[in-house]
Design a protein around this motif. Structure first.
Motif, PDB file in Angstrom:
ATOM      1  N   THR A  96    -120.639 -77.572  35.873  1.00 57.65           N
ATOM      2  CA  THR A  96    -120.252 -76.185  36.144  1.00 57.65           C
ATOM      3  C   THR A  96    -121.284 -75.180  35.656  1.00 57.65           C
ATOM      4  O   THR A  96    -121.285 -74.026  36.090  1.00 57.65           O
ATOM      5  N   GLY A  97    -122.085 -75.594  34.686  1.00 56.86           N
ATOM      6  CA  GLY A  97    -123.039 -74.645  34.093  1.00 56.86           C
ATOM      7  C   GLY A  97    -122.407 -73.743  33.047  1.00 56.86           C
ATOM      8  O   GLY A  97    -123.107 -72.910  32.454  1.00 56.86           O
ATOM      9  N   LEU A  98    -121.105 -73.917  32.823  1.00 59.73           N
ATOM     10  CA  LEU A  98    -120.446 -73.115  31.779  1.00 59.73           C
ATOM     11  C   LEU A  98    -120.703 -73.731  30.407  1.00 59.73           C
ATOM     12  O   LEU A  98    -120.912 -74.948  30.288  1.00 59.73           O
ATOM     13  N   SER A  99    -120.656 -72.906  29.365  1.00 54.99           N
ATOM     14  CA  SER A  99    -120.992 -73.372  28.025  1.00 54.99           C
ATOM     15  C   SER A  99    -119.764 -73.347  27.116  1.00 54.99           C
ATOM     16  O   SER A  99    -118.881 -72.501  27.252  1.00 54.99           O
ATOM     17  N   ASN A 100    -119.762 -74.317  26.193  1.00 57.44           N
ATOM     18  CA  ASN A 100    -118.796 -74.346  25.113  1.00 57.44           C
ATOM     19  C   ASN A 100    -119.558 -74.085  23.811  1.00 57.44           C
ATOM     20  O   ASN A 100    -120.464 -74.848  23.461  1.00 57.44           O
ATOM     21  N   THR A 101    -119.175 -73.013  23.108  1.00 54.52           N
ATOM     22  CA  THR A 101    -119.850 -72.653  21.857  1.00 54.52           C
ATOM     23  C   THR A 101    -118.963 -73.004  20.676  1.00 54.52           C
ATOM     24  O   THR A 101    -117.776 -72.679  20.659  1.00 54.52           O
ATOM     25  N   SER A 102    -119.562 -73.693  19.700  1.00 54.25           N
ATOM     26  CA  SER A 102    -118.833 -74.075  18.488  1.00 54.25           C
ATOM     27  C   SER A 102    -119.521 -73.455  17.276  1.00 54.25           C
ATOM     28  O   SER A 102    -120.753 -73.461  17.187  1.00 54.25           O
ATOM     29  N   SER A 103    -118.719 -72.920  16.364  1.00 58.08           N
ATOM     30  CA  SER A 103    -119.260 -72.360  15.121  1.00 58.08           C
ATOM     31  C   SER A 103    -118.430 -72.891  13.956  1.00 58.08           C
ATOM     32  O   SER A 103    -117.204 -72.749  13.936  1.00 58.08           O
ATOM     33  N   ILE A 104    -119.126 -73.522  13.002  1.00 57.16           N
ATOM     34  CA  ILE A 104    -118.444 -74.098  11.833  1.00 57.16           C
ATOM     35  C   ILE A 104    -118.794 -73.252  10.606  1.00 57.16           C
ATOM     36  O   ILE A 104    -119.970 -73.021  10.309  1.00 57.16           O
ATOM     37  N   LEU A 105    -117.756 -72.779   9.919  1.00 57.66           N
ATOM     38  CA  LEU A 105    -117.942 -71.980   8.703  1.00 57.66           C
ATOM     39  C   LEU A 105    -117.705 -72.854   7.487  1.00 57.66           C
ATOM     40  O   LEU A 105    -116.635 -73.461   7.343  1.00 57.66           O
ATOM     41  N   GLU A 106    -118.710 -72.941   6.632  1.00 61.73           N
ATOM     42  CA  GLU A 106    -118.546 -73.553   5.320  1.00 61.73           C
ATOM     43  C   GLU A 106    -118.623 -72.435   4.282  1.00 61.73           C
ATOM     44  O   GLU A 106    -119.581 -71.645   4.274  1.00 61.73           O
TER      45      GLU A 106
END
Length: 481
Positions: free
Chosen positions: A168-178
């Protein structure tokens, strides 16, 4: 019979320290009086649970048979106490509360961290924020209490990654906070937000977590009216930090130790001066953690001698004694007939002017006491002076008799005269004034008397003297006197 409905609350997180006792609260310690049964269990994985404790009618029994058998106990507020915390304790523990109307479960997620971090500072993965199917990729921001968090390489670490779907060309963004959490972060609100180019900003639901830590500070407060006097009540209040804060204490009452559960106060009624002293409170499970405070009961007792109505003879001595027992420094003031005196009266040789109403007031702080006596000085009268004067018109002689004595002396003369004036009887003094017209040389006596005696004095009084002067001028006679 039908069973009460089962309710489950949201999942909370409690952070503990490796090797220390962890307190896991049941419904944040908010347990009502209508609870019939309280039960603790834990998640063993694979959908299985293990029983730990059951509390019925204040009786607690351990049902665990595994590693938790000798490590679990229940606090007075139904919290689960887990000793010697291990990394394997990182799981979900559930408190089940049964009342007549409901069965409610309160799951708590436990995270255990090493003590190597300074002063209850724990470093852990707080959360992961994921934005799906975005184009262009979403920019994820972390916030604490609505303030943006920025990675600093120390206490805050943010790791972002982007995965693009090849189809699809769509993106999944993940952000991990420590996040390196401190005890002040208890109940802080953490959220993440995205800011796409065209859409409005999206904000996640807030997440908070609980950090448990042992008591570091304890204070004993003395709650009473000011000033605290005999017969009053005083409340001792023990205040300690920690999360959750302790709710039961030992109160050390001058040699006696009183254990108070589910309360942090102890009231002493009808205090006396003997109640004064040092008091302490301490934690039940850690007696070395204690606080102290001094309690002072204010008191003031006075004893004045003499008191009441006192009658003395002129010339006598009158010892004066004022005894003071007090809890602090005292101030003394005196009045005579409601007029302030500069100092305490001294009576080495009483005079008639010493008669009067004496009152002392003793103060210690806000406490005040008064004592008084009424002094009367009596004695036989004495004439202080007997004098004669010429009247302004030159026709009469004025005789003045001044005397002292008490009770009030009667004044008498041995001749008839006209009373001009009698002064008020004040401080044992009286002044009697008469006029006479002597026709010959007289010895006039004044006598003063009362029940204790009398006194007489005499003064000589002469008549008017006339001088006749005849001048040479005829028919001119001038008379002088």
């Amino acid at each position: 019979s039908s069973h009460p409905p089962l309710k489950t609350s949201g999942l909370e997180t409690v952070v503990g320290v490796y090797g220390e006792t962890l307190e896991i609260p049941c419904n944040n310690g908010a347990i009502t009086a209508d609870v019939l049964i309280t039960k603790w269990k834990y998640d063993k994985g694979d959908g299985l649970s293990g029983d730990l404790l059951v509390k019925k009618q204040q009786n607690v029994s351990v049902s665990a048979t595994d590693e938790y058998k000798h490590r679990v106990s229940m606090a007075a507020n139904s919290s689960l106490l887990l000793s010697a915390a291990r990394l394997s304790d990182q799981r979900t523990f559930t408190c089940m509360v049964v009342t007549d109307a409901d069965i409610t479960e309160f799951p708590v997620n436990v995270v255990i961290y090493s003590k190597c971090f300074f002063c209850f500072l724990f470093f852990f993965q707080l959360g992961e924020c994921v934005a799906h199917n975005a184009n262009p990729p979403a920019n994820i921001t972390w916030l604490k209490n609505n303030k943006i968090l920025v990675a600093d390489g120390k206490g805050i670490s943010i790791q972002a990654s982007v995965h693009v779907d090849p189809v699809t060309g769509l993106s999944n963004t993940s952000s991990i906070l420590e996040y390196s959490a401190e005890k002040e972060d208890t109940d802080a609100q953490f959220t993440c937000s995205t800011q796409p180019i065209s859409d409005a900003k999206l904000v996640s639901s807030p997440v908070s977590f609980t950090i448990t830590y042992s008591t570091e500070n304890i204070v004993l407060q003395v709650i009473t009216q000011d000033p605290l006097t005999e017969g009053d009540n005083v409340t001792l209040k023990c205040v300690a930090d920690g999360n959750p804060a302790p709710t039961s204490f030992n109160f050390h009452l001058k040699g006696e130790v009183v254990k108070v559960e589910n309360e942090n106060t102890y009231t002493i009624t009808n205090v006396s001066r003997d109640t004064s002293g040092e008091y302490k409170c301490s934690l039940i499970d850690n007696p070395a953690m204690e606080a102290s405070n001094d309690l002072t009961v204010n008191y003031l007792d006075i004893n004045l001698s003499p008191s009441g109505k006192i009658v003395k003879s002129a010339g006598e001595a009158l010892p004066l004694t004022l005894q003071i027992e007090s809890s602090g420094d005292s101030k003394v003031s005196w009045t005579k007939d409601n007029i302030k005196l500069d100092k305490e009266p001294q009576f080495t040789a009483l005079t008639y002017s010493d008669s009067g109403f004496y009152e002392c007031e003793v103060t210690v702080g806000a406490l005040s006491r008064k004592a008084s006596f009424e002094l009367g000085v009596e004695g036989a009268p004495v004439i202080k002076q007997l004098i004669k004067q010429r009247a302004e018109n030159g026709q009469h002689k004025v005789l003045i008799c001044e005397a002292e004595g008490s009770p009030k002396p009667a004044v008498s003369w041995n001749i008839n005269g006209t009373l001009l004036d009698e002064s008020p009887f004040i401080n044992g003094k009286i002044r009697h004034k008469i006029t006479v017209v002597p026709t010959a040389n007289l010895s006039v006596s004044c006598t003063v008397s009362n029940e204790f005696g009398k006194d007489t004095k005499v003064i000589d009084v002469s008549p008017r003297k006339y001088h006749v002067v005849i001048k040479p001028s005829p028919l001119s006679v001038f008379c002088f006197f």
